[in-house]
Design a protein around this motif. Structure first.
Motif, PDB file in Angstrom:
ATOM      1  N   MET B   1       3.783  75.359  65.296  1.00 13.98           N
ATOM      2  CA  MET B   1       5.636  75.071  65.486  1.00 13.98           C
ATOM      3  C   MET B   1       6.521  76.665  64.981  1.00 13.98           C
ATOM      4  N   GLU B   2       7.337  76.980  65.449  1.00 10.90           N
ATOM      5  CA  GLU B   2       7.881  78.608  65.402  1.00 10.90           C
ATOM      6  C   GLU B   2       8.574  77.801  64.076  1.00 10.90           C
ATOM      7  N   PRO B   3       8.933  79.007  63.161  1.00  9.26           N
ATOM      8  CA  PRO B   3      10.049  79.031  62.341  1.00  9.26           C
ATOM      9  C   PRO B   3      11.885  78.431  62.801  1.00  9.26           C
ATOM     10  N   GLN B   4      12.413  78.135  62.479  1.00  5.84           N
ATOM     11  CA  GLN B   4      13.568  77.987  62.771  1.00  5.84           C
ATOM     12  C   GLN B   4      14.510  78.968  62.067  1.00  5.84           C
ATOM     13  N   ILE B   5      15.127  79.727  63.136  1.00  4.67           N
ATOM     14  CA  ILE B   5      15.576  80.341  62.193  1.00  4.67           C
ATOM     15  C   ILE B   5      17.815  79.974  62.410  1.00  4.67           C
ATOM     16  N   CYS B   6      17.766  80.032  60.875  1.00  5.02           N
ATOM     17  CA  CYS B   6      18.708  79.138  60.547  1.00  5.02           C
ATOM     18  C   CYS B   6      19.782  80.413  60.001  1.00  5.02           C
ATOM     19  N   ILE B   7      20.566  81.173  60.585  1.00 13.15           N
ATOM     20  CA  ILE B   7      21.845  81.666  60.312  1.00 13.15           C
ATOM     21  C   ILE B   7      23.142  80.784  59.678  1.00 13.15           C
ATOM     22  N   GLN B   8      23.101  81.317  58.126  1.00 16.25           N
ATOM     23  CA  GLN B   8      24.097  80.587  57.320  1.00 16.25           C
ATOM     24  C   GLN B   8      25.194  81.699  57.402  1.00 16.25           C
ATOM     25  N   GLU B   9      26.218  81.157  58.082  1.00 16.98           N
ATOM     26  CA  GLU B   9      27.405  82.271  58.307  1.00 16.98           C
ATOM     27  C   GLU B   9      28.507  81.528  57.699  1.00 16.98           C
ATOM     28  N   LYS B  10      29.052  82.616  56.722  1.00 18.51           N
ATOM     29  CA  LYS B  10      30.186  81.793  55.960  1.00 18.51           C
ATOM     30  C   LYS B  10      31.404  82.262  56.184  1.00 18.51           C
ATOM     31  N   GLN B  11      31.870  80.940  56.389  1.00 16.27           N
ATOM     32  CA  GLN B  11      32.954  80.755  57.149  1.00 16.27           C
ATOM     33  C   GLN B  11      34.657  81.927  57.085  1.00 16.27           C
ATOM     34  N   LEU B  12      35.239  82.411  57.548  1.00 17.40           N
ATOM     35  CA  LEU B  12      36.114  83.463  57.146  1.00 17.40           C
ATOM     36  C   LEU B  12      37.395  82.808  57.913  1.00 17.40           C
ATOM     37  N   CYS B  13      38.308  83.137  56.712  1.00 16.35           N
ATOM     38  CA  CYS B  13      40.435  82.942  57.456  1.00 16.35           C
ATOM     39  C   CYS B  13      40.025  83.647  58.963  1.00 16.35           C
ATOM     40  N   TYR B  14      40.590  82.318  59.696  1.00 13.48           N
ATOM     41  CA  TYR B  14      41.471  83.164  61.460  1.00 13.48           C
ATOM     42  C   TYR B  14      42.144  83.752  60.818  1.00 13.48           C
ATOM     43  N   HIS B  15      42.947  83.342  59.847  1.00 10.12           N
ATOM     44  CA  HIS B  15      44.297  84.268  59.867  1.00 10.12           C
ATOM     45  C   HIS B  15      44.216  85.888  59.181  1.00 10.12           C
ATOM     46  N   CYS B  16      43.474  85.804  57.607  1.00  8.35           N
ATOM     47  CA  CYS B  16      43.499  86.930  56.823  1.00  8.35           C
ATOM     48  C   CYS B  16      42.032  87.657  56.761  1.00  8.35           C
ATOM     49  N   GLY B  17      41.073  86.350  57.025  1.00 13.01           N
ATOM     50  CA  GLY B  17      39.754  86.997  56.600  1.00 13.01           C
ATOM     51  C   GLY B  17      39.458  86.717  55.938  1.00 13.01           C
ATOM     52  N   GLU B  18      40.119  85.918  54.588  1.00 12.78           N
ATOM     53  CA  GLU B  18      39.405  85.403  53.332  1.00 12.78           C
ATOM     54  C   GLU B  18      38.164  84.191  53.581  1.00 12.78           C
ATOM     55  N   GLY B  19      37.181  84.720  52.302  1.00 15.96           N
ATOM     56  CA  GLY B  19      36.301  83.761  52.476  1.00 15.96           C
ATOM     57  C   GLY B  19      36.397  82.519  52.503  1.00 15.96           C
ATOM     58  N   ILE B  20      36.083  81.947  53.019  1.00 16.99           N
ATOM     59  CA  ILE B  20      36.336  79.988  52.610  1.00 16.99           C
ATOM     60  C   ILE B  20      35.005  79.516  52.184  1.00 16.99           C
ATOM     61  N   ASP B  21      35.510  78.903  50.861  1.00 18.15           N
ATOM     62  CA  ASP B  21      33.902  78.159  50.223  1.00 18.15           C
ATOM     63  C   ASP B  21      33.861  76.599  50.838  1.00 18.15           C
ATOM     64  N   GLN B  22      35.178  75.711  51.055  1.00 23.55           N
ATOM     65  CA  GLN B  22      35.358  74.725  51.549  1.00 23.55           C
ATOM     66  C   GLN B  22      36.509  74.312  52.786  1.00 23.55           C
ATOM     67  N   LEU B  23      35.998  73.633  53.422  1.00 24.14           N
ATOM     68  CA  LEU B  23      36.585  74.080  54.586  1.00 24.14           C
ATOM     69  C   LEU B  23      37.703  72.603  54.714  1.00 24.14           C
ATOM     70  N   VAL B  24      38.649  73.309  54.158  1.00 26.05           N
ATOM     71  CA  VAL B  24      40.168  72.485  54.301  1.00 26.05           C
ATOM     72  C   VAL B  24      40.991  71.981  55.147  1.00 26.05           C
ATOM     73  N   TYR B  25      41.758  73.152  55.232  1.00 28.11           N
ATOM     74  CA  TYR B  25      42.574  73.298  56.568  1.00 28.11           C
ATOM     75  C   TYR B  25      41.951  74.144  57.777  1.00 28.11           C
ATOM     76  N   VAL B  26      42.410  73.223  59.077  1.00 26.89           N
ATOM     77  CA  VAL B  26      41.854  73.804  60.130  1.00 26.89           C
ATOM     78  C   VAL B  26      42.857  73.306  61.328  1.00 26.89           C
ATOM     79  N   ALA B  27      43.205  74.202  62.336  1.00 28.10           N
ATOM     80  CA  ALA B  27      44.145  74.105  63.552  1.00 28.10           C
ATOM     81  C   ALA B  27      43.604  74.986  64.304  1.00 28.10           C
ATOM     82  N   ASP B  28      43.504  73.835  65.780  1.00 26.11           N
ATOM     83  CA  ASP B  28      42.637  74.597  67.374  1.00 26.11           C
ATOM     84  C   ASP B  28      41.621  75.256  66.899  1.00 26.11           C
ATOM     85  N   LYS B  29      40.817  74.127  65.870  1.00 28.17           N
ATOM     86  CA  LYS B  29      39.526  74.379  65.377  1.00 28.17           C
ATOM     87  C   LYS B  29      39.155  75.688  64.794  1.00 28.17           C
ATOM     88  N   HIS B  30      40.107  76.362  64.158  1.00 27.96           N
ATOM     89  CA  HIS B  30      39.857  77.407  63.761  1.00 27.96           C
ATOM     90  C   HIS B  30      40.469  77.541  62.439  1.00 27.96           C
TER      91      HIS B  30
END
Lengths: 62, 796
Positions: B1-30
């Motif tokens: 079985m092939e190892p599954q490659i999992c890229i975990q990307e830290k989500q960044l704020c669509y407006h200012c680029g700040e890293g988001i620890d806890q996704l709380v604010y979402v608008a239009d999927k951003h």
């Protein structure tokens, strides 16, 4: 050789015209901001996708 | 079985680029990091301004502060002072918007009319961080306009200093025009002189007269228009019985013109019109290079930049906005949370908790009781208070420090070129007179005149006058690229002469940006969840820092009865539990306590986040490099709780001073100067303003260079603190480059003088030597400075 009077006269007059043009440009503030116009030219003309969608929706509603 | 490659990307704020620890604010999927960013996005997308996000990724900036009180913009007298132009329908206003930083910003600011149709047009100036807006003032008030800008995240900074417009621009333009005229004359005179250089056939000699007259008419505007400043400056310096570098320059220009005029009018020669115009052209370019401008920075800011434009005055129990200038002793004023006390005033009503970090550097806010005097510059951090003004704005404790005319110039700084010209001019004149005397004794008066004028022409220190500006401005631009913005070339020379450095503590050697918190006490996982859920609702920087430090990944709990009390803390109920987070008194502690942010759950204090200052990470290295060459002093307005730590870093414990008032700092610098030291002060706040001004070289440290920094000679970006020793080193090396280039230009002068004294200097010789020496000096200085910069690792 008297053409030289005419030629020198022409060249000086043209040079004075350019100098005057530079003074005018400087006075009218064209050198005040030499950076922003270079960015401004890169903005796309707005072909507003949302606006056209809106109108098509309106038409569909009708 | 092939190892599954999992890229975990830290989500960044669509407006200012700040890293988001806890996704709380979402608008239009951003995703968004905070409510502020999300609401800006929603405003823009509602108005079809989504392209804002397509020109750059993360074009926005997180808004830190709560919106300022803008009611003063309703006052017509204030509005009239702010606007540039007004007619029946529209008015024009230029606003300073420090947030401008990318092309998206320009695009958005120039498309403001899409949000509000009453905005006729708007034009952004990137370099100056300004936007000029034309709008219909009948339908859109200035206040509404500023509020709109605020909503888009581009809050304009409106300060008292805006009310005073300056005319520096005209001066710059005048120099550019002079260069244009000099260049015009130079080019044409050169062209007209060419036949003379190449030699003319006998039948062409008729034209020599014509060429001469054209040359003379080109030299006339060059001398009268472009050379004027040199004559005026040398007359001024002679009146003060000093010889500056403009004296030999003006002498050279005058002699060049007089000799050319005599030769041409008498028909004895072709004159030196081309050399004269070229000289002026190069000299003016040198001046232009020296005049480096940072459009987005200001070194001249005083207290007016910090203070608000207007304040709420209470008249017979009614609130009325009044311009700060109209404020009089005895007026009652209302200061709300986060507002600055603009004048020394007595507390009449309310709970005052004043943050004086602005004034004293002391980081813990002070509580004041009724009847106490609150000094101007303090910031109220609790509820609104009422005060009675006890001193006018301009005479308050802090501002008077600024207005002090007692800033004593202990030592007048003489630049290298001024020192040189002090000797240069007499020597040059005596050589000229000796040369003339040599021929005069022999009775050959033509040669005597020729030798006398030729010496003054050849000796004209053009290359010398250019070596300082070109070297120092090259240094300026290297500093600039490394995050160190020096006011002018004179300041670089001053910097090279410095032998003592005085540091402020808070904000200077500590890093205000480092906002990692550590909790004293223990928090179990459930409590963490409670704290997280509560802090999430607050936009206060401390709340955000707490959330960041928790690294909590779970889901937030539902709150009831949430309230945020400005300057104190936040309180909420979760289920049956009551959570309060805030200062010691807020959470119910009454006994002696440490300053910090406390957490209280159901009446039990769990612990606190102490206020901690983080030293700049490279402080140790910087100090150890600097202490080899400089005396280092530390002078802080804060208490001496950090003395032990600092004694390990700084070489001499006797040079560490704590608890110093702004006036003490000023005096300290003055005392050092009286001991014959050349002092550089490094500070950040308003409390250092007097010391910065008094010091030979005041360096303001700012972690956000677009922020306001006090009047100073240089602004150092916080990130560039590490390179401070290199900056000082480069300044010293630059002076060496100037000395060497001075030697080179003297060499040229000596060679020229040899021919000049013999009285057989040809116009062609002068026309070649002058530009040749100029080009040598300019290229030598630029290359040498670049080399030094590479050696100091300031350039790759």
């Amino acid at each position: 050789m008297s053409a030289i009077y005419f030629l020198i006269g022409c060249s000086v007059i043209i040079a004075v015209l350019f100098l005057a043009a530079f003074f005018w440009a400087n006075k009218s503030g064209q050198h005040d901001d030499t950076y922003t116009p270079a960015i401004r030219i890169l903005f796309d003309d707005e072909t507003n996708p949302h606006a056209s969608e809106d109108t098509s929706e309106l038409r569909a509603n009708k | 079985m092939e190892p599954q490659i999992c890229i975990q990307e830290k989500q960044l704020c669509y407006h200012c680029g700040e890293g988001i620890d806890q996704l709380v604010y979402v608008a239009d999927k951003h995703p968004f990091c905070c409510l502020g960013c999300q609401s800006v996005y929603q405003l823009l997308s509602k108005n079809n301004l989504g392209s804002y996000y397509s020109y750059n990724t993360f074009p926005g900036q997180q808004t830190e502060k709560a919106s300022a009180e803008l009611s003063y913009l309703d006052e017509e007298s204030i509005v009239n002072q702010l606007i540039d132009f007004k007619d029946d329908h529209i008015c024009m206003v230029t606003l300073y918007v420090p947030q401008i930083h990318c092309s998206s910003c320009i695009w958005l600011l120039e498309n403001l009319y899409k949000i509000d149709g009453n905005i006729v047009s708007s034009r952004a100036d990137f370099m100056k961080r300004q936007v000029r807006i034309t709008f219909n003032y009948h339908k859109l008030s200035l206040k509404k306009l500023v509020e709109l800008l605020d909503k888009t995240g581009y809050t304009p900074k409106i300060t008292l200093q805006d009310l005073v417009k300056n005319n520096k621009k005209d001066e710059d333009n005048l120099l550019v025009r002079k260069i244009a005229v000099a260049g015009f004359c130079f080019g044409n005179a050169m062209m007209i002189s060419f036949p003379e250089y190449f030699g003319m056939a006998a039948f062409e000699k008729n034209y020599a007269q014509l060429f001469g007259w054209i040359n003379l008419s080109l030299a006339l505007p060059a001398v009268l228009y472009c050379g004027r400043t040199y004559f005026l400056s040398s007359i001024k310096s002679l009146k003060q019985r000093r010889l500056n570098l403009d004296v030999p320059l003006a002498l050279g220009i005058a002699v060049l013109f007089i000799r050319s005029a005599i030769e041409i009018i008498q028909g004895t020669g072709s004159g030196f019109a081309d050399t004269l115009c070229g000289l002026l052209f190069f000299l003016l370019i040198g001046k232009w290079v020296q005049r480096k401008t940072y459009h987005h920075l200001s070194f001249e800011r005083d207290y007016r930049s910090y203070f608000p434009i207007a304040v709420t005055r209470l008249c017979n129990g009614k609130e009325k906005v009044a311009a700060l200038a109209d404020l009089q002793v005895g007026d009652r004023i209302l200061i709300r949370n986060n507002e600055l006390v603009p004048a020394d005033a007595i507390l009449l009503k309310g709970h005052a908790c004043i943050d004086f970090s602005f004034v004293t550097g002391e980081s813990v806010s002070v509580e004041k009781v009724l009847g106490e005097v609150i000094y101007a510059g303090g910031k109220q951090t609790a509820e609104a208070i009422e005060l009675e003004v006890s001193k006018p704005v301009a005479q308050s404790y802090l501002t008077s420090l600024w207005n002090q005319s007692t800033f004593s110039e202990t030592t007048v700084f003489t630049t290298f070129s001024n020192t040189v010209s002090h000797y240069f001019t007499p020597i040059l004149l005596s050589i000229a007179i000796l040369g003339a005397g040599f021929w005069g004794v022999q009775g050959i008066y033509d040669n005597a005149w020729a030798a006398f004028t030729a010496v003054l022409i050849i000796g004209c220190p053009c290359a010398l006058a250019l070596s300082s500006p070109f070297t120092l401005s090259a240094v300026l631009s290297i500093f600039d690229k490394n995050g160190f913005y020096v006011k002018n070339t004179l300041s670089v020379e001053k910097m090279a002469a410095i032998d003592t450095l005085v540091f402020d503590k808070t904000g200077t050697i500590t890093n205000p940006k480092a906002d990692t918190l550590s909790f004293k006490g223990t928090l179990d996982e459930y409590t963490q969840q409670l704290v997280f859920s509560t802090c999430r609702n607050s936009n206060h920087p401390l709340s955000r820092a707490i959330i960041k430090s928790l690294h909590y990944q779970g889901t937030p709990l539902a709150l009831t009865n949430y309230e945020e009390i400005a300057g104190k803390g936040i309180r909420a109920n979760i289920g049956q539990q009551e959570i309060s987070i805030g200062n010691a008194r807020f959470v119910g502690l009454t006994t002696q306590h440490n300053a910090g942010t406390y957490i209280n759950i159901d009446g039990e204090v769990k612990g606190f986040y102490p206020i901690r200052q983080h030293w700049r990470s490279t402080l140790q290295e910087v100090v150890s490099q600097l202490k080899k060459h400089y005396d280092l002093h530390l002078i802080s307005g804060d208490t001496d709780r950090d003395r032990a730590a600092l004694e390990l870093v700084f070489p001499d414990p006797a040079y560490l001073h704590f608890g110093q008032q702004p006036a003490d700092k000023l005096k300290y610098i003055n005392d050092l100067q009286n001991d014959g030291r050349r002092v550089s002060m490094l500070g950040d706040g308003l409390n250092d303003a007097g010391a910065l001004k008094q010091a030979d070289l005041g360096i303001a440290i700012s972690d956000d260079i677009n922020n306001f920094s006090p009047a100073c000679d240089a602004i150092l970006g916080g990130d560039a603190f590490t390179r401070l020793p290199s900056f000082f080193k480069l300044a010293k090396q630059a002076m060496k480059v100037i000395y060497v280039s001075f030697g080179i230009s003297l060499g040229y002068n000596l060679v020229g003088l040899y021919f000049a004294v013999l009285g057989n200097m040809s116009p062609l010789f002068a026309a070649v030597l002058m530009p040749l020496s100029t080009v040598t000096i300019v290229s030598f200085t630029s290359l040498a400075v670049q080399y030094c910069a590479i050696k100091n690792k300031m350039k790759r």
